[in-house]
Design a protein around this motif. Structure first.
Motif, short mmCIF file in Angstrom:
data_model
loop_
_atom_site.label_atom_id
_atom_site.label_comp_id
_atom_site.label_asym_id
_atom_site.label_seq_id
_atom_site.Cartn_x
_atom_site.Cartn_y
_atom_site.Cartn_z
N ASP A 193 1.13 12.50 -9.36
CA ASP A 193 0.31 13.84 -8.91
C ASP A 193 1.44 14.76 -9.19
OD1 ASP A 193 -2.23 12.46 -8.59
OD2 ASP A 193 -1.91 12.67 -6.27
N ASN A 218 0.74 -1.11 0.04
CA ASN A 218 0.18 -0.06 0.07
C ASN A 218 0.97 1.37 0.19
OD1 ASN A 218 -2.50 -1.30 -0.07
ND2 ASN A 218 -2.60 -1.35 2.09
N GLN A 219 2.10 1.32 0.89
CA GLN A 219 2.80 2.55 0.75
C GLN A 219 3.47 2.50 -0.64
OE1 GLN A 219 3.29 4.65 3.25
NE2 GLN A 219 4.16 5.84 1.52
N LEU A 249 2.20 1.86 -3.24
CA LEU A 249 1.12 2.40 -4.48
C LEU A 249 1.02 3.78 -3.97
CD1 LEU A 249 -1.43 -0.42 -4.36
CD2 LEU A 249 0.03 0.10 -6.24
N THR A 250 0.89 4.17 -2.82
CA THR A 250 0.75 5.79 -2.29
C THR A 250 1.83 6.45 -3.02
OG1 THR A 250 -0.32 4.92 -0.45
CG2 THR A 250 0.79 7.14 -0.41
N ASP A 251 3.21 6.05 -2.90
CA ASP A 251 4.39 7.02 -3.40
C ASP A 251 4.09 6.94 -4.94
OD1 ASP A 251 5.27 6.66 -0.90
OD2 ASP A 251 6.56 5.16 -1.24
N GLU A 252 3.80 5.74 -5.59
CA GLU A 252 3.60 5.87 -7.10
C GLU A 252 2.52 6.87 -7.20
OE1 GLU A 252 5.24 4.80 -9.60
OE2 GLU A 252 6.70 3.86 -8.15
N LYS A 253 1.46 7.00 -6.57
CA LYS A 253 0.14 7.95 -6.81
C LYS A 253 0.93 9.41 -6.56
CE LYS A 253 -3.96 9.27 -7.01
NZ LYS A 253 -3.82 10.68 -6.97
N ALA A 254 1.57 9.50 -5.59
CA ALA A 254 2.25 10.91 -5.35
C ALA A 254 3.22 11.39 -6.48
CB ALA A 254 2.89 11.00 -3.79
N ARG A 255 3.98 10.53 -7.02
CA ARG A 255 4.93 10.78 -7.94
C ARG A 255 3.97 10.98 -9.26
NH1 ARG A 255 9.75 8.11 -10.02
NH2 ARG A 255 9.59 7.67 -12.21
#
Length: 349
Positions: free
Chosen positions: A298, A287-288, A290-296
């Motif tokens: 964005d 999950n972390q 995926l969160t990092d990829e989403k922030a990247r």
């Protein structure tokens, strides 16, 4: 007698036993034949066997292997049996050497073992399960992790000639990323092999190799982008605004302001995205990540880039074109023709 064989397979034999080795244990060939009939052993060639259990139900890190990992394991176990049988007379070549060097190949190519005579003037032979090639080049045999193998430059060129263009490019990319060889060494080897049948395929694979792709999927995506006629830069550094945030993206389509990322498993080396900061990323949950990829993503979109993500299921020319078209609609003029801006620690000199 059977117990002597089983202990040897589980211990120093590493899953392989030959007739001479059985003799040293006080066991006759008849014992091996009985174990073969009982399916305890699987015959690889006349005079050499492998453990059936280790061949078909291997365990790594407490888990059984499946698909490509299983095919790779079975190929290497059979290869070790043949190398043990023939001794220093042969070395691994083609796909077999590619696997021995830890490089990728197509699963469909793993049925046949490839060997090469270590001395000149021998005769090529084709057996039911393996091929024995000849080689008239000097200084192309080495030892890697206990196995006699051809050097990486020769292995990957042989791979391209045997398996095809896409697998050949992917293997060359992987060999360069792993620092097993260089484009210069590959070019020199192609020239040495200039009279070999089928070398044109290896030449074309080398032309398409850039040594930047960090997974087989990235290699295939690059070939699709070339097929579609898009201009791009691979492994392109982007600085977000005037901040201290930098990202190295898989592909930057600079005429369109589009970033394409390949989302897949099996990087050749370390996780590149984790290395963007110059430090390894601490271990974390899926999950972390995926969160990092989403922030990247964005961050890239807020800086004007259109972002597209390609997976193994969308890795076709038609689907990639649609992903690029969708991402292009998001892109702002400021994202077009952006020069590379690597972080200070990644700058040369």
């Amino acid at each position: 007698m059977n117990q002597h064989i089983l202990r040897f397979l589980e211990g120093p034999g590493k899953g392989v036993i030959t007739v001479p080795e059985a003799g040293q244990l006080g066991c006759s060939p008849t014992v091996l034949k009985k174990l073969f009939r009982d399916d305890t052993l699987t015959r690889v060639a006349i005079g050499t066997y492998v453990s059936t259990a280790q061949l078909h139900t291997p365990v790594r890190d407490g888990k059984q292997l499946h698909d490509y990992a299983l095919a790779e394991h079975q190929h290497l176990l059979r290869l070790d049996a043949l190398l043990r049988l023939h001794g220093p007379k042969v070395a691994a070549s083609h796909q077999s050497a590619v696997l021995a060097w830890g490089l990728p190949t197509a699963k469909s190519s793993l049925e046949r073992i490839h060997l090469v005579h270590t001395k000149r003037g021998r005769t090529a032979r084709r057996r039911e399960t393996h091929s024995l090639h000849t080689c008239e080049l000097d200084d192309v045999i080495t030892r890697h992790k206990g196995r006699l193998v051809v050097i990486p430059a020769l292995a990957v060129i042989g791979q391209a000639m045997e398996v095809g263009l896409v697998a050949g490019v992917g293997c060359m990319d992987a060999a360069i990323v792993a620092q097993h060889t260089t484009r210069s060494e590959l070019s020199e080897m192609v020239e040495k092999l200039r009279h070999s049948p089928g070398l044109g395929l290896a030449r074309r694979a080398l032309e398409l190799t850039d040594g930047l792709a960090e997974s087989p999927g990235e290699t295939r995506l690059r070939l699709v982008l070339i097929e579609l006629g898009f201009s791009f830069r691979a492994q392109h550094w982007i600085r977000i605004g005037e901040s201290a945030t930098y990202y190295r993206v898989d592909f930057y389509l600079y005429e369109l302001g589009v970033v394409l990322e390949y989302d897949g498993q099996g990087k050749y080396g370390e996780d590149r995205k984790a290395a963007d900061s110059g430090k390894p990323r601490p271990a974390g949950s899926v999950n972390q990540a995926l969160t990092d990829e989403k922030a990247r993503e964005d961050d890239l979109r807020l800086d004007g880039f259109g972002v597209g993500r390609v997976t193994s299921s969308t890795l076709t020319a038609e689907k990639v074109r649609k992903i690029v078209t969708t991402a292009q609609r998001q892109a702002q003029p400021s994202a077009v023709h952006r020069p590379a801006e690597p972080p200070p620690w990644a700058r040369a000199g």
